[in-house]
Design a protein around this motif. Structure first.
Motif, short mmCIF file in Angstrom:
data_model
loop_
_atom_site.label_atom_id
_atom_site.label_comp_id
_atom_site.label_asym_id
_atom_site.label_seq_id
_atom_site.Cartn_x
_atom_site.Cartn_y
_atom_site.Cartn_z
N HIS A 180 0.86 -1.18 0.00
CA HIS A 180 0.00 0.00 0.00
C HIS A 180 0.90 1.24 0.00
CE1 HIS A 180 -3.14 -2.86 1.12
NE2 HIS A 180 -2.33 -3.26 2.10
N GLN A 181 0.55 2.24 -0.80
CA GLN A 181 1.33 3.47 -0.90
C GLN A 181 0.43 4.69 -0.83
OE1 GLN A 181 1.70 1.35 -3.87
NE2 GLN A 181 3.28 0.10 -2.91
N VAL A 182 0.97 5.73 -0.21
CA VAL A 182 0.31 7.03 -0.16
C VAL A 182 1.38 8.09 -0.37
CG1 VAL A 182 -1.01 8.70 1.19
CG2 VAL A 182 -1.47 6.26 1.44
N LEU A 196 -2.60 7.48 -4.37
CA LEU A 196 -2.97 6.34 -3.55
C LEU A 196 -2.78 5.07 -4.35
CD1 LEU A 196 -6.36 7.69 -2.09
CD2 LEU A 196 -4.11 7.75 -0.98
N SER A 198 -2.73 0.51 -3.94
CA SER A 198 -2.92 -0.67 -3.11
C SER A 198 -2.94 -1.92 -3.99
CB SER A 198 -4.24 -0.57 -2.32
OG SER A 198 -4.45 -1.72 -1.53
N ASP A 211 -4.73 2.03 -8.42
CA ASP A 211 -3.95 3.26 -8.21
C ASP A 211 -4.80 4.45 -8.63
OD1 ASP A 211 -0.97 2.46 -7.58
OD2 ASP A 211 -1.64 1.11 -9.17
N SER A 213 -4.47 8.88 -8.81
CA SER A 213 -3.64 10.07 -8.66
C SER A 213 -4.44 11.29 -9.09
CB SER A 213 -2.37 9.95 -9.51
OG SER A 213 -1.60 11.13 -9.44
#
Length: 253
Positions: A180-182, A196, A198, A211, A213
């Protein structure tokens, strides 16, 4: 020849001269002398072991491919702060931005050939046939796994329109490992961006990736407001170790 190669050549030349002087001195003194063996090793760059899908149909690595191939990883692109695909691609050797509103803002130039009719752009290996020479997608780098750049003519692999080279933008794919990325960034002229991401397993044989953006800015001049939204989602079903089915959807505005 790179700087490291020059240093190695200079070092080898100096070593040879020193060895000759030692041998000459030993010959005058009548003493036999044997020099110790010197072995120099250098690890192979991990990117040379990647298998660029845009450069061969045979599963060859970059090191094995008889062509000039450059791979820009998504992590490197985001570390550099490149927000658009054009910004990221023009970091590659020999590629120049020739974008304008008339070509969708994405045209490139390579080896003296310009435009979408000469420098082919693919998205996950798929070519977009554009009208009036325009192409506006993909434009965002948040959902990109890597960009493969094949320098030189590639019409044998991809058909007409690949005389100057090929740029293949490959998005992130579903994986069996959860991640997971933020990312939030703020800049001048009331510019901000939110990303975001996941991905991971949903079942024993089912995995996903999504994803999103969003970016907006007031710009550096009056009435220069802009905004963009990019979203992608994919589901992967592993039918067998040798067969997988993927359903994906990508959107950009």
């Amino acid at each position: 020849m790179g700087q490291g190669s020059i240093y190695r050549c200079i070092g080898a030349g100096a070593l040879a001269l020193w060895a000759g002087a030692v041998q000459a001195q030993d010959a005058r003194s009548g003493e036999a002398r044997t020099m110790a063996t010197i072995r120099v090793e250098e690890a192979l760059d991990s990117s040379a072991l990647a298998e660029p899908s845009s450069a061969s149909r045979l599963g060859l690595t970059v090191f094995e491919t008889p062509a000039s191939v450059e791979i820009l990883s998504g992590d490197l692109i985001r570390e550099r702060g490149d927000l658009s695909v054009v910004e990221a691609v023009t970091r590659a050797a020999g590629l120049t931005d020739t974008s304008s509103p008339g070509n969708g803002g994405t045209a490139l130039s390579a080896r003296g050939f310009s435009g979408h009719g000469s420098v082919m752009q693919l998205y996950d290996g798929t070519r977009f046939y554009v009208g009036a020479g325009t192409l506006t997608f993909p434009f965002d780098t948040w959902s990109i796994d890597r960009i493969e750049v094949l320098h030189g003519p590639a019409s044998v692999l991809h058909g007409e329109g690949a005389l100057g080279g090929v740029v293949n933008v490959i998005p992130k794919k579903p994986t069996r490992d959860a991640e997971h990325q933020v990312r939030v960034s703020v800049g001048a002229d009331d510019t901000w961006r939110l990303g975001l991401g996941s991905g991971g397993p949903l079942a024993e044989t089912l995995s996903y990736r999504t994803d999103v953006s969003y970016r907006r800015s007031h710009g550096w001049m009056d009435d220069g407001d802009s905004q963009s939204l990019a979203a992608s989602a994919a589901l992967r079903l592993d039918v067998s170790p040798a067969l997988a089915l993927t359903l994906s959807h990508d959107y950009g505005d």
